[in-house]
Design a protein around this motif. Structure first.
Motif, PDB file in Angstrom:
ATOM      1  N   GLY A  33      -6.922  10.169   5.937  1.00 13.13           N
ATOM      2  CA  GLY A  33      -6.553   9.780   7.277  1.00 13.13           C
ATOM      3  C   GLY A  33      -6.383  10.915   8.264  1.00 13.13           C
TER       4      GLY A  33
ATOM      5  N   TYR B 180     -11.416   4.796  19.583  1.00 16.24           N
ATOM      6  CA  TYR B 180     -11.464   5.647  18.387  1.00 16.24           C
ATOM      7  C   TYR B 180     -11.812   7.084  18.788  1.00 16.24           C
TER       8      TYR B 180
ATOM      9  N   TYR C  75     -16.896   2.296  20.528  1.00 12.14           N
ATOM     10  CA  TYR C  75     -15.627   2.738  19.944  1.00 12.14           C
ATOM     11  C   TYR C  75     -14.904   3.769  20.818  1.00 12.14           C
TER      12      TYR C  75
ATOM     13  N   LYS D 151     -14.199  -1.672   9.518  1.00 15.24           N
ATOM     14  CA  LYS D 151     -12.778  -1.466   9.819  1.00 15.24           C
ATOM     15  C   LYS D 151     -12.014  -1.047   8.572  1.00 15.24           C
ATOM     16  N   GLU D 152     -12.360  -1.626   7.430  1.00 15.84           N
ATOM     17  CA  GLU D 152     -11.702  -1.279   6.170  1.00 15.84           C
ATOM     18  C   GLU D 152     -11.927   0.183   5.813  1.00 15.84           C
ATOM     19  N   GLN D 153     -13.160   0.645   5.996  1.00 22.34           N
ATOM     20  CA  GLN D 153     -13.468   2.037   5.681  1.00 22.34           C
ATOM     21  C   GLN D 153     -12.759   2.987   6.647  1.00 22.34           C
ATOM     22  N   LEU D 154     -12.663   2.578   7.913  1.00 21.39           N
ATOM     23  CA  LEU D 154     -11.923   3.390   8.878  1.00 21.39           C
ATOM     24  C   LEU D 154     -10.460   3.514   8.468  1.00 21.39           C
ATOM     25  N   GLN D 155      -9.897   2.429   7.984  1.00 20.95           N
ATOM     26  CA  GLN D 155      -8.494   2.433   7.562  1.00 20.95           C
ATOM     27  C   GLN D 155      -8.296   3.223   6.273  1.00 20.95           C
ATOM     28  N   ASP D 156      -9.323   3.265   5.429  1.00 21.01           N
ATOM     29  CA  ASP D 156      -9.256   4.019   4.176  1.00 21.01           C
ATOM     30  C   ASP D 156      -8.997   5.494   4.452  1.00 21.01           C
ATOM     31  N   GLY D 157      -9.615   6.023   5.496  1.00 23.95           N
ATOM     32  CA  GLY D 157      -9.338   7.393   5.919  1.00 23.95           C
ATOM     33  C   GLY D 157     -10.043   8.486   5.153  1.00 23.95           C
TER      34      GLY D 157
END
Length: 106
Positions: free
Chosen positions: A74, A56, A53, A6-12
């Motif tokens: 992002g 997503y 997902y 989730k953190e990597q997804l938010q990093d963009g």
């Protein structure tokens, strides 16, 4: 390849391999990406099982698997559906991950 968090997804900023475990073409695409990672001896791609997902995939308008989703700051830069060959994938790496080649040259 590592499962994306989730953190990597938010990093963009990532190259995301989206697959289904029941997709034969996905297995061929995975082999290409794993070969590239083994050559460079590093994790370049993250992976995501499309089955888990749906939101997503809908949000980013992913039309089919396999898909290499290229995100920068992002924003979706590219969605690659036709992997074709390792050389074809390298054309995207030269554009979006040039640092992996600079490290090899030093």
């Amino acid at each position: 390849m590592q499962q994306i968090t989730k953190e990597q997804l938010q990093d963009g900023n990532y190259l995301l391999f989206i697959f289904s475990p029941f997709c034969g073409t996905c297995h061929v695409a995975r082999a290409m990406l794993e070969k590239i990672e083994s050559i460079h001896q590093q994790t370049i791609f993250f992976e995501m099982n499309a089955s888990y997902y749906a939101d997503y995939l809908q949000e980013h308008k992913v039309e089919s698997v396999p898909c290499l989703l290229i995100m920068e700051q992002g924003e979706v830069k590219e969605k690659v559906y036709a992997f074709r060959s390792i050389a074809n994938i390298y054309t995207y790496l030269y554009e979006y991950k040039p640092e992996i080649f600079q490290e090899k040259m030093q």
